[in-house]
Motif scaffolding. Structure first.
Motif, short mmCIF file in Angstrom:
data_model
loop_
_atom_site.label_atom_id
_atom_site.label_comp_id
_atom_site.label_asym_id
_atom_site.label_seq_id
_atom_site.Cartn_x
_atom_site.Cartn_y
_atom_site.Cartn_z
N ARG A 222 23.63 29.47 9.67
CA ARG A 222 22.37 30.08 10.03
C ARG A 222 21.71 30.14 8.51
O ARG A 222 20.29 29.63 8.38
CB ARG A 222 22.37 31.34 10.66
N LYS A 223 22.05 30.58 7.60
CA LYS A 223 21.45 30.65 6.35
C LYS A 223 21.16 29.24 5.66
O LYS A 223 20.09 29.11 5.41
CB LYS A 223 22.60 31.48 5.21
N ARG A 224 22.03 28.07 5.84
CA ARG A 224 21.64 27.09 5.21
C ARG A 224 20.54 26.19 6.06
O ARG A 224 19.69 25.73 5.51
CB ARG A 224 22.79 26.30 5.16
N THR A 225 20.60 26.59 7.37
CA THR A 225 19.64 25.80 8.42
C THR A 225 18.13 26.48 7.81
O THR A 225 17.01 25.77 7.65
CB THR A 225 20.01 26.26 9.61
N VAL A 226 18.09 27.65 7.61
CA VAL A 226 16.98 28.54 7.14
C VAL A 226 16.43 27.77 5.74
O VAL A 226 15.15 27.69 5.57
CB VAL A 226 16.94 29.97 7.04
N PHE A 227 17.42 27.83 4.79
CA PHE A 227 17.00 27.07 3.53
C PHE A 227 16.48 25.75 3.74
O PHE A 227 15.26 25.41 3.24
CB PHE A 227 18.35 26.87 2.90
N PHE A 228 16.98 24.86 4.68
CA PHE A 228 16.58 23.53 4.77
C PHE A 228 15.16 23.55 5.68
O PHE A 228 14.32 22.82 5.24
CB PHE A 228 17.56 22.84 6.00
N ALA A 229 14.88 24.32 6.53
CA ALA A 229 13.54 24.33 7.10
C ALA A 229 12.46 24.95 6.07
O ALA A 229 11.53 24.24 6.18
CB ALA A 229 13.87 25.42 8.43
N LEU A 230 12.79 25.89 5.46
CA LEU A 230 11.60 26.30 4.19
C LEU A 230 11.30 25.22 3.45
O LEU A 230 10.32 25.09 3.10
CB LEU A 230 12.19 27.69 3.89
N GLY A 231 12.50 24.59 2.90
CA GLY A 231 12.21 23.66 1.82
C GLY A 231 11.56 22.28 2.48
O GLY A 231 10.50 21.73 1.76
N ALA A 232 11.86 21.84 3.91
CA ALA A 232 11.12 20.73 4.48
C ALA A 232 9.64 21.28 4.71
O ALA A 232 8.61 20.27 4.71
CB ALA A 232 11.85 20.70 5.84
N ALA A 233 9.45 22.60 4.90
CA ALA A 233 8.02 23.13 5.28
C ALA A 233 7.24 22.84 3.77
O ALA A 233 5.99 22.51 4.01
CB ALA A 233 8.04 24.55 5.86
N ALA A 234 7.83 23.43 2.86
CA ALA A 234 7.17 23.28 1.54
C ALA A 234 6.75 21.70 1.16
O ALA A 234 5.52 21.38 0.76
CB ALA A 234 7.84 23.86 0.41
N LEU A 235 7.66 20.89 1.35
CA LEU A 235 7.18 19.58 1.24
C LEU A 235 5.92 19.00 2.15
O LEU A 235 5.23 18.19 1.63
CB LEU A 235 8.75 18.70 1.28
N SER A 236 6.44 19.21 3.35
CA SER A 236 5.28 18.83 4.41
C SER A 236 3.95 19.53 4.06
O SER A 236 2.97 18.79 4.07
CB SER A 236 5.58 19.25 5.55
N GLN A 237 3.90 20.84 3.46
CA GLN A 237 2.77 21.44 3.19
C GLN A 237 2.03 20.68 2.08
O GLN A 237 0.95 20.39 2.07
CB GLN A 237 3.01 22.60 2.97
N PHE A 238 2.70 20.61 1.07
CA PHE A 238 2.18 19.90 -0.13
C PHE A 238 1.88 18.48 -0.08
O PHE A 238 0.67 17.86 -0.35
CB PHE A 238 3.07 20.02 -1.31
#
Length: 437
Positions: A321-337
């Motif tokens: 669960r923890k690594r999945t959340v890390f992955f999701a937040l990192g991908a969201a940051a890249l998408s946002q920028f």
């Protein structure tokens, strides 16, 4: 006479997730009924909110400024944020089946009143007041549905069941929004047409109430009530109890950090998208700007939510669960920028898909943490606190962004700020996780 819901045996709360597939989950009669009640409720929500947005924000007879749009978001989000924890205390004290029935009936009545007000040309504060009460009741219903889920599926299957119900529910909400766009094309975009469109949402509330009413009394919990003698004392303790339990549960506290970051960044993106769609974007092939374009953006987000529902359980099984959340937040940051900075309609559509996908992955992980790791006697309060914190965060983000956003919505600074917020969420998740360890 209410039917007795089939209640599956509850397995021990271990650290493992079990996947049995949608077909076997739907074999549980209680889960199936709760799922369809959620679908009906969220379809009506999507139709109601989009119908009002068309009547107020995309009214061709009226221009609205960014602060006015932001004020609408804040008014809709903050009131329930204030009463949320108290509603949670009630969800842990009252029969949730009766609460779901009564709340849906009340919401249906208020939807009809709101539709009548729109049709007669009432605007401004009265419409916002009616809308905030309807949305507040919807949030209350959503918290009740989430708190009830562990009563209709085995504990090891909560991640999968939650992914299916919450994800498809969000997609159904988007479909409801699409129905509102279509109905406005049929009824017209004037006051009467907008009122008729909004009134159709009552169907969702009525059906949701009927489906919830088919559960037996007590079938959705709470199993036991650990409360003061009076309801008033229980309500007064709601905020404190929800916060105390959440803070003492490491998986929930860390998840809250991640989801707070997502909601803040999402609030900024939401304001940017609405204003850009209203004043800056031009038609792109078959995709039109304005309310139809916003409907397409919602559809892209709905698709992202749907894909998250299909993949989150697998990600959690493979990564944890923890690594999945890390992955999701990192991908969201890249998408946002990367996709936000061009500020064009096609890149916005892709960003909507990816940000909705990653945000839903985070939400499903946090939902599962609350459902697995919080006891039934306090789960409703934690879910209500959950709603309160994230609504306040999103409302504040929208309000602050409105003070600096230009009239046409083109703001590089806000996109960079939204990206940095995601990175702050990753940091907060790591810090809280290490402290817990």
């Amino acid at each position: 006479m209410s039917e007795t819901a089939e209640r599956p045996p509850q397995a021990a709360q271990d650290s493992h997730h079990s996947r049995i597939g949608a077909r076997k989950l739907l074999a549980f009669e209680g889960f199936r009924r709760l799922l369809f009640s959620r679908f009906s409720s969220q379809w009506g929500d999507g139709l109601f909110q989009t119908g009002l947005a068309g009547a107020v924000v995309f009214n061709p007879e009226r221009a609205v400024s960014p602060p006015e749009i932001a004020a609408g978001f804040v008014v809709l989000l903050l009131p329930y944020s204030i009463i949320g924890p108290f509603a949670g205390a009630l969800l842990d004290r009252w029969d949730r089946r009766r609460v779901l029935v009564a709340a849906n009936i009340l919401r249906g009545i208020l939807i009809l009143i709101s539709a009548a007000a729109v049709a007669t040309g009432v605007g401004g504060f009265p419409i916002l007041l009616l809308a905030l009460v309807v949305i507040g009741i919807s949030r209350f219903v959503g918290a009740g549905l989430s708190a009830s889920l562990p009563h209709v599926v085995p504990v090891p299957n909560l991640v999968e069941a939650n992914a299916l119900s919450v994800t498809l529910g969000a997609v159904i909400s988007v479909i409801g929004g699409g129905c509102a766009v279509g109905l406005r094309a049929v009824f017209g975009d004037d006051n009467v047409g907008s009122g008729l469109t909004t009134a159709v949402a009552v169907i969702g509330s009525g059906l949701a109430a009927w489906l919830a009413g088919r559960f037996a009394r007590g079938a959705l919990g709470p199993d036991k009530v650990v409360e003061p003698a009076t309801a008033l004392a229980a309500v007064a303790n709601g905020l404190f109890d929800g916060g105390r339990v959440a803070a003492r549960t490491p998986s929930v506290a860390a998840g809250f950090c991640a989801l707070l970051a997502h909601r803040a960044s999402f609030g900024i993106s939401l304001l940017l998208t609405v204003i850009l769609m209203r004043y800056s974007f031009e038609d792109w092939g078959p995709v039109k700007a304005g309310l139809p374009g916003l409907g397409v953006v919602l559809g892209a987000g709905g698709l992202g939510i749907f894909v998250a529902g299909l993949t989150t359980a697998r990600l959690v099984t493979g990564l944890g669960r923890k690594r999945t959340v890390f992955f999701a937040l990192g991908a969201a940051a890249l998408s946002q920028f990367g996709l936000g900075l061009p500020m064009t309609l096609p890149t916005t559509l892709l960003a909507a898909f990816l940000i909705a996908y990653t945000g839903q992955v985070v939400k499903l992980c946090v939902d599962a943490a609350v459902q697995r790791d919080i006891g039934d006697e306090t789960r409703g309060r934690v879910f209500a606190l959950y709603d309160m914190l994230f609504n306040i965060t999103q409302a504040l983000a929208v309000a602050i962004a409105a003070t600096v956003i230009p009239a046409n919505g083109e703001s590089v600074g806000l996109i960079i700020a939204a990206t940095l917020i995601y990175l702050a969420g990753i940091t907060g998740l790591e810090v809280v996780s290490r402290r817990s360890a």
